[in-house]
Design a protein around this motif. Structure first.
Motif, PDB file in Angstrom:
ATOM      1  N   VAL B  36       0.874  -1.176   0.000  1.00  0.00           N
ATOM      2  CA  VAL B  36       0.000   0.000   0.000  1.00  0.00           C
ATOM      3  C   VAL B  36       0.912   1.227   0.000  1.00  0.00           C
ATOM      4  CG1 VAL B  36      -1.748   1.319   1.243  1.00  0.00           C
ATOM      5  CG2 VAL B  36      -1.855  -1.175   1.244  1.00  0.00           C
ATOM      6  N   GLY B  37       0.957   1.925  -1.093  1.00  0.00           N
ATOM      7  CA  GLY B  37       1.852   3.078  -1.172  1.00  0.00           C
ATOM      8  C   GLY B  37       1.525   3.929  -2.379  1.00  0.00           C
ATOM      9  N   VAL B  38       2.334   4.938  -2.567  1.00  0.00           N
ATOM     10  CA  VAL B  38       2.036   5.924  -3.619  1.00  0.00           C
ATOM     11  C   VAL B  38       2.759   5.553  -4.916  1.00  0.00           C
ATOM     12  CG1 VAL B  38       3.800   7.442  -2.591  1.00  0.00           C
ATOM     13  CG2 VAL B  38       2.224   8.345  -4.295  1.00  0.00           C
ATOM     14  N   THR B  39       1.995   5.289  -5.950  1.00  0.00           N
ATOM     15  CA  THR B  39       2.600   4.981  -7.251  1.00  0.00           C
ATOM     16  C   THR B  39       2.079   5.910  -8.346  1.00  0.00           C
ATOM     17  OG1 THR B  39       0.927   3.274  -7.605  1.00  0.00           O
ATOM     18  CG2 THR B  39       3.043   2.554  -6.742  1.00  0.00           C
ATOM     19  N   SER B  40       1.459   7.010  -7.937  1.00  0.00           N
ATOM     20  CA  SER B  40       1.045   8.016  -8.926  1.00  0.00           C
ATOM     21  C   SER B  40       1.233   9.385  -8.291  1.00  0.00           C
ATOM     22  CB  SER B  40      -0.409   7.798  -9.348  1.00  0.00           C
ATOM     23  OG  SER B  40      -1.263   7.897  -8.231  1.00  0.00           O
ATOM     24  N   TYR B  74       6.504 -21.940  -1.390  1.00  0.00           N
ATOM     25  CA  TYR B  74       5.400 -21.003  -1.675  1.00  0.00           C
ATOM     26  C   TYR B  74       5.766 -20.108  -2.858  1.00  0.00           C
ATOM     27  CZ  TYR B  74       3.080 -22.065   2.767  1.00  0.00           C
ATOM     28  OH  TYR B  74       2.431 -22.694   3.787  1.00  0.00           O
ATOM     29  N   ASN B  75       4.795 -19.926  -3.742  1.00  0.00           N
ATOM     30  CA  ASN B  75       4.953 -18.863  -4.730  1.00  0.00           C
ATOM     31  C   ASN B  75       4.527 -17.552  -4.074  1.00  0.00           C
ATOM     32  OD1 ASN B  75       5.889 -20.515  -6.704  1.00  0.00           O
ATOM     33  ND2 ASN B  75       4.055 -20.432  -7.974  1.00  0.00           N
ATOM     34  N   ILE B  76       5.189 -16.492  -4.422  1.00  0.00           N
ATOM     35  CA  ILE B  76       4.899 -15.195  -3.806  1.00  0.00           C
ATOM     36  C   ILE B  76       4.097 -14.337  -4.777  1.00  0.00           C
ATOM     37  CG2 ILE B  76       5.894 -13.150  -2.682  1.00  0.00           C
ATOM     38  CD1 ILE B  76       6.488 -15.878  -1.282  1.00  0.00           C
ATOM     39  N   GLU B  77       2.989 -13.822  -4.292  1.00  0.00           N
ATOM     40  CA  GLU B  77       2.181 -12.922  -5.113  1.00  0.00           C
ATOM     41  C   GLU B  77       2.121 -11.551  -4.440  1.00  0.00           C
ATOM     42  OE1 GLU B  77      -2.428 -12.200  -6.536  1.00  0.00           O
ATOM     43  OE2 GLU B  77      -1.862 -14.215  -5.896  1.00  0.00           O
ATOM     44  N   ILE B  78       2.477 -10.532  -5.193  1.00  0.00           N
ATOM     45  CA  ILE B  78       2.431  -9.167  -4.653  1.00  0.00           C
ATOM     46  C   ILE B  78       1.077  -8.543  -5.013  1.00  0.00           C
ATOM     47  CG2 ILE B  78       3.548  -6.896  -4.644  1.00  0.00           C
ATOM     48  CD1 ILE B  78       5.293  -9.265  -3.571  1.00  0.00           C
ATOM     49  N   VAL B  79       0.394  -8.039  -3.996  1.00  0.00           N
ATOM     50  CA  VAL B  79      -0.914  -7.400  -4.218  1.00  0.00           C
ATOM     51  C   VAL B  79      -0.743  -5.897  -3.984  1.00  0.00           C
ATOM     52  CG1 VAL B  79      -3.337  -7.326  -3.536  1.00  0.00           C
ATOM     53  CG2 VAL B  79      -2.060  -9.483  -3.400  1.00  0.00           C
ATOM     54  N   PRO B  80      -0.666  -5.120  -5.044  1.00  0.00           N
ATOM     55  CA  PRO B  80      -0.393  -3.679  -4.874  1.00  0.00           C
ATOM     56  C   PRO B  80      -1.663  -2.829  -4.769  1.00  0.00           C
ATOM     57  CG  PRO B  80      -0.171  -4.269  -7.183  1.00  0.00           C
ATOM     58  CD  PRO B  80      -0.669  -5.509  -6.473  1.00  0.00           C
ATOM     59  N   PHE B  81      -1.537  -1.705  -4.091  1.00  0.00           N
ATOM     60  CA  PHE B  81      -2.640  -0.730  -3.999  1.00  0.00           C
ATOM     61  C   PHE B  81      -2.023   0.667  -3.995  1.00  0.00           C
ATOM     62  CE2 PHE B  81      -5.620   2.098  -1.979  1.00  0.00           C
ATOM     63  CZ  PHE B  81      -6.859   1.676  -2.447  1.00  0.00           C
ATOM     64  N   ASP B  82      -2.431   1.496  -4.944  1.00  0.00           N
ATOM     65  CA  ASP B  82      -1.926   2.876  -5.025  1.00  0.00           C
ATOM     66  C   ASP B  82      -2.759   3.775  -4.113  1.00  0.00           C
ATOM     67  OD1 ASP B  82      -0.964   5.359  -5.693  1.00  0.00           O
ATOM     68  OD2 ASP B  82      -1.819   5.381  -7.722  1.00  0.00           O
ATOM     69  N   ASP B  83      -2.148   4.277  -3.040  1.00  0.00           N
ATOM     70  CA  ASP B  83      -2.910   5.142  -2.120  1.00  0.00           C
ATOM     71  C   ASP B  83      -2.862   6.612  -2.539  1.00  0.00           C
ATOM     72  OD1 ASP B  83      -0.469   6.170  -1.286  1.00  0.00           O
ATOM     73  OD2 ASP B  83      -0.453   5.114   0.628  1.00  0.00           O
ATOM     74  N   GLN B  84      -2.159   6.914  -3.610  1.00  0.00           N
ATOM     75  CA  GLN B  84      -2.066   8.275  -4.144  1.00  0.00           C
ATOM     76  C   GLN B  84      -1.625   9.288  -3.084  1.00  0.00           C
ATOM     77  OE1 GLN B  84      -5.898   8.978  -5.959  1.00  0.00           O
ATOM     78  NE2 GLN B  84      -5.642   7.355  -7.441  1.00  0.00           N
ATOM     79  N   LYS B  85      -0.918   8.818  -2.104  1.00  0.00           N
ATOM     80  CA  LYS B  85      -0.420   9.657  -0.994  1.00  0.00           C
ATOM     81  C   LYS B  85      -1.582  10.296  -0.227  1.00  0.00           C
ATOM     82  CE  LYS B  85       2.705  13.145  -0.671  1.00  0.00           C
ATOM     83  NZ  LYS B  85       3.620  14.111  -1.235  1.00  0.00           N
ATOM     84  N   ASP B  86      -2.704   9.629  -0.230  1.00  0.00           N
ATOM     85  CA  ASP B  86      -3.898  10.127   0.440  1.00  0.00           C
ATOM     86  C   ASP B  86      -4.216   9.180   1.607  1.00  0.00           C
ATOM     87  OD1 ASP B  86      -6.459  10.708   1.268  1.00  0.00           O
ATOM     88  OD2 ASP B  86      -7.316  10.844  -0.737  1.00  0.00           O
ATOM     89  N   PRO B  87      -4.212   9.687   2.842  1.00  0.00           N
ATOM     90  CA  PRO B  87      -4.453   8.804   4.000  1.00  0.00           C
ATOM     91  C   PRO B  87      -5.777   8.040   3.905  1.00  0.00           C
ATOM     92  CG  PRO B  87      -3.774  10.994   4.708  1.00  0.00           C
ATOM     93  CD  PRO B  87      -3.974  11.079   3.237  1.00  0.00           C
TER      94      PRO B  87
END
Lengths: 289, 395
Positions: B36-40, B74-87
């Motif tokens: 969970v982080g800012v990617t835009s 285990y295979n590792i799966e990354i589940v991303p979420f763009d929080d747009q730097k918004d709390p």
């Protein structure tokens, strides 16, 4: 004081050029182009790609930015804004469309050019130093003059060319212009392309001085809206005045108010609110639109 | 072989390969790790380097048969979420992770986002690894957050002290963007400088992150003639512009920051004017990088076209999560077991040469081990690349 004025003039020249494209599109089509900042960023990345990646001269990068953004603007007008304007009488439809285009362009920019800050090598080396009273790198002076030259060229084009006169007629009274034989669709497309081209050109100019990154689009649009609100939405001279006024206010504020923290924009926004309360149409706008 | 036989053979081979592929995928259970982080937006570079580091490492693990946890691959799966730097979006992202049954999340990237997700993480049994510095996130009674990097209040004093001894600096100035993270870093940096006996000649000048001309911003700072100009919490986008403006205005002193930077961005944005710029990095300089770090950089570059030096630090969070779970497989869905293991966890650091170890630290700063031990590598930019000035450890 000399440094403050020099900084303000430099900022004002680049801001005015940004605002010109936005106000042109607004005046012709009554569209608030929220994607204007993203078009500016796209233009910067095009110049970056041509100059830094392909190794071609800076001027080629600028031309590429202008051509690609003009094409992008024309396509956006023909396939997106024109159908929406024809089918919907509500202004917010085009606003939502423009916001959608902005998000779309953000995603495209991330995919095509990545998330990093980009810049091209300095186009001129050296710093102008007038007895420590004005310090300004030569490349910044050059870009400032180039921006002013582009503004003059744009005004001349709008004033003296057949296309410019047609667009001015459209901006003044769309129906009357249509009745006089002006091809509304054609000149709307040209106007949108010209507006996008100006955004791309500024992006291309600034990539040589400050660089460009994905996140600059939104804030650039906000500043451009501020400028046309100050000068008067849809008025060319108003956009230029708004750009120089904002640039000068920033320069003065950042120097004189720095001791009190970052209150420059607080002061600018507060002043803008008071100003608009007394003159909602801006400095040169007409109260009736 | 006639045409019909060829077609039949090809079809059979295709069906068989799909079946085998399906079996291979079915063999390994999947362990989901969230981001969970800012990617835009303006700070996209921070989160994008996080997410891409995780995806590069996950692909690598999956390609080589999976990650061994308690004898199971285990295979590792990354589940991303763009929080747009918004709390608010960060909270939504963390809730999404909880609904997906994810117990380990990397991020958020900024202070307010990291603080906002704390209740969601604690209520849903999620350990999260923010890149944010507020001490209350890592100090009891908080216990689910683990600082994923070296905080500025840890690296700043080390840098100032080094420069006082080596370069004899006496006066320091701070410039920060008008946002919560840079401002808090400026305040703690200024306090640390004063505590070391440095004279702080300017610490009130700030700028908007979308500034396109830093000359007006830096004019009063340069006039104060500091020996060291600290760009507090500066983003990689702003750093080259600030350096360039300062140098073009005739500033000849030292410039530093406590955030990670990217050498290519500095080179493009400031060129030789960035020579001597001091920043905090990870472990990719030739003196420190192990073969595994070099392969990580190669894989990242192949996958995304270009490496980001910020990933030198951000490569660690996923490695710590997996290695800690491997050390106590009960932690795979039980964060209490994970927390218990953190106190004694120790494993070789695969990204550094020599006998460096991965372990949790932070007792001095937070009273409990809630920080990953990444090397505090202080770099100096020189002709397009980082050179190691000195290496230290937190705690």
């Amino acid at each position: 004081m000399e440094q403050i004025i020099a900084n303000g003039l430099y900022l004002g020249a680049q801001y005015a050029l940004i605002a010109l494209g936005l106000t042109l599109i607004f005046s012709l089509m009554n569209v608030l182009n929220f994607a204007h900042g993203q078009m500016f960023v796209f233009g910067g990345f095009v110049t970056y790609t041509v100059v830094a990646k392909a190794g071609l001269p800076f001027v080629v990068g600028l031309v590429a930015s202008a051509v690609i953004l003009a094409a992008m603007g024309a396509v956006a007008e023909v396939f997106l804004f024109r159908p929406v304007i024809k089918r919907s009488k509500r202004d917010e439809s085009t606003m939502l469309l423009a916001a959608g285009v902005a998000f779309f362009l953000d995603a495209v920019i991330l995919l095509l050019f990545g998330e990093k800050q980009r810049g091209v090598p300095k186009i001129l080396n050296g710093v102008f130093n007038w007895d420590m009273r004005i310090i300004m790198p030569y490349d910044r002076i050059f870009i400032g003059f180039l921006a002013v030259a582009l503004i003059v060229a744009f005004i001349a084009f709008m004033q003296y060319s057949r296309t410019g006169r047609a667009m001015r007629a459209l901006a003044q009274d769309r129906t009357a212009a249509q009745l006089m034989g002006v091809d509304v669709d054609r000149y709307s497309m040209i106007g949108f392309a010209l507006g996008a081209m100006l955004a791309g050109l500024v992006g291309g100019l600034l990539v040589a001085v400050t660089g460009i990154n994905l996140g600059m689009g939104g804030p650039t649009s906000v500043k451009a809206f501020m400028m046309i609100m100050i000068g008067g939405a849809g008025v060319i001279s108003g956009a230029i005045a708004g750009g120089f006024i904002l640039g000068m206010m920033e320069s003065v504020g950042l120097t004189l108010l720095s001791a009190y923290g970052d209150i420059t924009y607080l002061v600018i926004f507060a002043s803008l609110m008071v100003f608009l309360a007394f003159r909602p149409q801006g400095l040169m706008g007409k109260p009736w639109g | 072989m006639n045409r019909r036989t060829l077609l039949k053979s090809s079809a059979l081979a295709a069906v068989a390969s799909f079946a085998l592929l399906g079996t291979a995928f079915a063999e390994n259970p999947v362990l989901k790790i969230g981001f969970v982080g800012v990617t835009s937006g303006p700070a996209a570079a921070w989160g994008t380097s996080n997410q891409r580091s995780m995806e590069t490492r996950a692909d690598w693990i999956n390609e080589t048969g999976g990650y061994d946890i308690g004898g199971t691959k285990y295979n590792i799966e990354i589940v991303p979420f763009d929080d747009q730097k918004d709390p608010k979006r960060a909270i939504a992202g963390m809730e999404q992770m909880a609904q997906a049954g994810i117990h380990y999340v990397v991020g958020p990237n900024v202070d307010d986002g990291a603080a906002a997700v704390r209740p969601v993480a604690e209520q849903n049994g999620i350990m999260y690894f923010p890149y944010a510095f507020p001490k209350e996130l890592y100090t009891a009674p908080a216990s689910n957050a683990v600082l994923g990097m070296v905080a500025n209040y840890q690296s700043g004093p080390a840098i100032y002290k080094y420069l006082m001894e080596k370069n004899g600096i006496k006066k320091v100035a701070f410039v920060a963007a008008n946002e919560s993270d840079p401002l808090s870093q400026r305040d703690s940096g200024s306090a640390a400088a004063k505590a070391l006996g440095l004279e702080v000649v300017s610490d009130t000048v700030t700028y908007q992150v979308d500034t396109t001309d830093f000359t007006p911003v830096l004019t009063p700072v340069i006039q104060a003639a500091p020996d060291l100009l600290v760009l507090s919490g500066v983003s990689p986008a702003n750093a080259p512009q600030l350096i360039r403006s300062a140098r073009e205005m005739g500033y000849t002193g030292l410039i530093s920051t406590e955030t990670a930077q990217d050498a290519a961005v500095l080179q493009e944005g400031a060129g030789e004017l960035a020579n001597g710029f001091i920043s905090v990095g990870g472990a990719s300089t030739p003196e420190l990088a192990s073969d595994m770090m070099k392969e990580f950089v190669t894989r990242y570059t192949a996958k995304f076209g270009e490496y980001n030096d910020e990933s030198n630090t951000k490569v660690y969070a996923l490695e710590y999560i997996l290695a800690t779970i491997a050390a106590d497989p009960a932690a795979i869905d039980n964060v209490d077991a994970f927390k218990a293991k953190m106190d004694t966890f120790s494993a070789p650091n695969p990204y550094m040469k020599g006998d460096a170890v991965m372990q949790y630290v932070g007792t001095t700063s937070f009273g409990q081990k809630r920080q990953v031990s990444v090397p505090l590598v202080v770099n100096e930019f020189k002709d397009g690349a980082f050179q190691t000035m000195f290496v230290a450890q937190v705690d």
